[in-house]
Motif scaffolding. Structure first.
Motif, mmCIF file in Angstrom:
data_model
loop_
_atom_site.group_PDB
_atom_site.id
_atom_site.type_symbol
_atom_site.label_atom_id
_atom_site.label_comp_id
_atom_site.label_asym_id
_atom_site.label_seq_id
_atom_site.Cartn_x
_atom_site.Cartn_y
_atom_site.Cartn_z
ATOM 1 N N THR A 155 0.702 -1.175 0.091
ATOM 2 C CA THR A 155 -0.194 -0.155 -0.069
ATOM 3 C C THR A 155 0.745 1.440 0.037
ATOM 4 N N GLY A 156 1.669 1.351 0.689
ATOM 5 C CA GLY A 156 2.907 2.477 0.892
ATOM 6 C C GLY A 156 3.351 2.649 -0.534
ATOM 7 N N LEU A 157 3.957 1.671 -0.864
ATOM 8 C CA LEU A 157 4.739 1.655 -2.357
ATOM 9 C C LEU A 157 3.822 2.243 -3.460
ATOM 10 N N GLN A 158 2.309 1.506 -3.288
ATOM 11 C CA GLN A 158 1.265 1.786 -4.518
ATOM 12 C C GLN A 158 1.120 3.365 -4.299
ATOM 13 N N ILE A 159 0.971 3.849 -3.265
ATOM 14 C CA ILE A 159 0.455 5.136 -3.143
ATOM 15 C C ILE A 159 1.589 5.985 -3.530
ATOM 16 N N PHE A 160 2.704 5.890 -2.816
ATOM 17 C CA PHE A 160 4.061 6.715 -3.323
ATOM 18 C C PHE A 160 4.495 6.809 -4.652
ATOM 19 N N LEU A 161 4.513 5.682 -5.091
ATOM 20 C CA LEU A 161 4.736 5.326 -6.746
ATOM 21 C C LEU A 161 3.826 6.135 -7.588
ATOM 22 N N THR A 162 2.563 5.510 -7.384
ATOM 23 C CA THR A 162 1.277 5.960 -8.085
ATOM 24 C C THR A 162 1.338 7.474 -8.396
ATOM 25 N N ILE A 181 -8.627 -1.373 -8.976
ATOM 26 C CA ILE A 181 -8.499 -2.917 -9.575
ATOM 27 C C ILE A 181 -7.434 -3.555 -8.819
ATOM 28 N N LEU A 182 -6.216 -2.938 -8.751
ATOM 29 C CA LEU A 182 -5.111 -4.073 -7.881
ATOM 30 C C LEU A 182 -5.693 -3.973 -6.524
ATOM 31 N N VAL A 183 -6.232 -3.307 -5.941
ATOM 32 C CA VAL A 183 -6.672 -3.343 -4.513
ATOM 33 C C VAL A 183 -7.764 -4.452 -4.273
ATOM 34 N N ALA A 184 -8.609 -4.280 -5.275
ATOM 35 C CA ALA A 184 -9.739 -5.200 -5.341
ATOM 36 C C ALA A 184 -9.307 -6.697 -5.656
ATOM 37 N N ALA A 185 -8.059 -6.697 -6.209
ATOM 38 C CA ALA A 185 -7.510 -8.052 -6.755
ATOM 39 C C ALA A 185 -6.238 -8.597 -5.541
ATOM 40 N N ILE A 186 -5.768 -7.763 -4.867
ATOM 41 C CA ILE A 186 -4.529 -8.116 -3.944
ATOM 42 C C ILE A 186 -5.200 -8.480 -2.564
ATOM 43 N N ILE A 187 -6.130 -7.903 -2.385
ATOM 44 C CA ILE A 187 -6.516 -8.011 -0.713
ATOM 45 C C ILE A 187 -7.321 -9.634 -0.717
ATOM 46 N N PRO A 188 -8.006 -9.771 -1.749
ATOM 47 C CA PRO A 188 -8.746 -11.610 -1.884
ATOM 48 C C PRO A 188 -7.531 -12.215 -1.828
ATOM 49 N N ALA A 189 -6.676 -12.077 -2.823
ATOM 50 C CA ALA A 189 -5.367 -12.852 -3.066
ATOM 51 C C ALA A 189 -4.706 -13.123 -1.653
ATOM 52 N N LEU A 192 5.052 -10.133 -5.510
ATOM 53 C CA LEU A 192 3.792 -9.406 -5.824
ATOM 54 C C LEU A 192 3.826 -7.987 -5.066
ATOM 55 N N ALA A 193 4.041 -8.102 -3.627
ATOM 56 C CA ALA A 193 3.816 -6.793 -2.899
ATOM 57 C C ALA A 193 4.929 -5.751 -3.355
ATOM 58 N N LEU A 194 6.075 -6.369 -3.591
ATOM 59 C CA LEU A 194 7.073 -5.306 -4.212
ATOM 60 C C LEU A 194 6.932 -4.960 -5.619
ATOM 61 N N GLY A 195 6.650 -6.079 -6.413
ATOM 62 C CA GLY A 195 6.656 -5.871 -7.824
ATOM 63 C C GLY A 195 5.497 -5.138 -8.567
ATOM 64 N N LEU A 196 4.338 -5.324 -8.159
ATOM 65 C CA LEU A 196 3.198 -4.732 -8.465
ATOM 66 C C LEU A 196 3.269 -3.336 -8.588
ATOM 67 N N PRO A 197 3.652 -2.596 -7.457
ATOM 68 C CA PRO A 197 3.344 -1.162 -7.503
ATOM 69 C C PRO A 197 4.405 -0.797 -8.639
#
Length: 119
Positions: free
Chosen positions: A34-41, A60-68, A103-108
């Motif tokens: 979440t931190g990386l996603q916010i900062f990088l986005t 979309i990513l939040v909707a996918a990553i939390i259930p995964a 995934l946590a580091l790569g997706l953002p």
């Protein structure tokens, strides 16, 4: 080191609990993701101006990553008491742990690269 024979040596002496270990990894991975996603986005939005696309991708990513992550955590959380301390599960645990952190580091970073490529 003869004087230390029979003395507990910290972590190695405690039985591992795969359920707690994976649950902790999932929690930390979601925080880091979440931190990386916010900062990088936010940086990608500033640079590219693709605000609407960025927000859609975030949803979309939040909707996918939390259930995964929930599914991965549930798989380990549902272990029996005996299985939760079975050292033979170490390899499967390390595999799932590596996948989770990849995934946590790569997706953002992947999403940020996509935004920049589209701009």
């Amino acid at each position: 080191m003869k004087a230390l024979n029979g003395v507990s040596h910290g972590r190695a002496a405690r039985p591992v609990d795969w359920r707690k270990a994976m649950s902790d990894n999932v929690a930390w991975a979601l925080i880091v993701y979440t931190g990386l996603q916010i900062f990088l986005t936010v940086e990608a939005i500033k640079e590219t101006g693709l605000r609407s696309l960025a927000m859609l991708c975030l949803v979309i990513l939040v909707a996918a990553i939390i259930p995964a992550c929930h599914k991965l955590d549930k798989r380990w959380r549902d272990l029996t008491e005996d299985d939760a301390h079975d050292r033979t599960l170490a390899r499967a645990y390390r595999r799932d742990q590596a996948l989770l952190w990849a995934l946590a580091l790569g997706l953002p970073f992947a999403l940020t690269l996509l935004f920049r490529a589209l701009a």
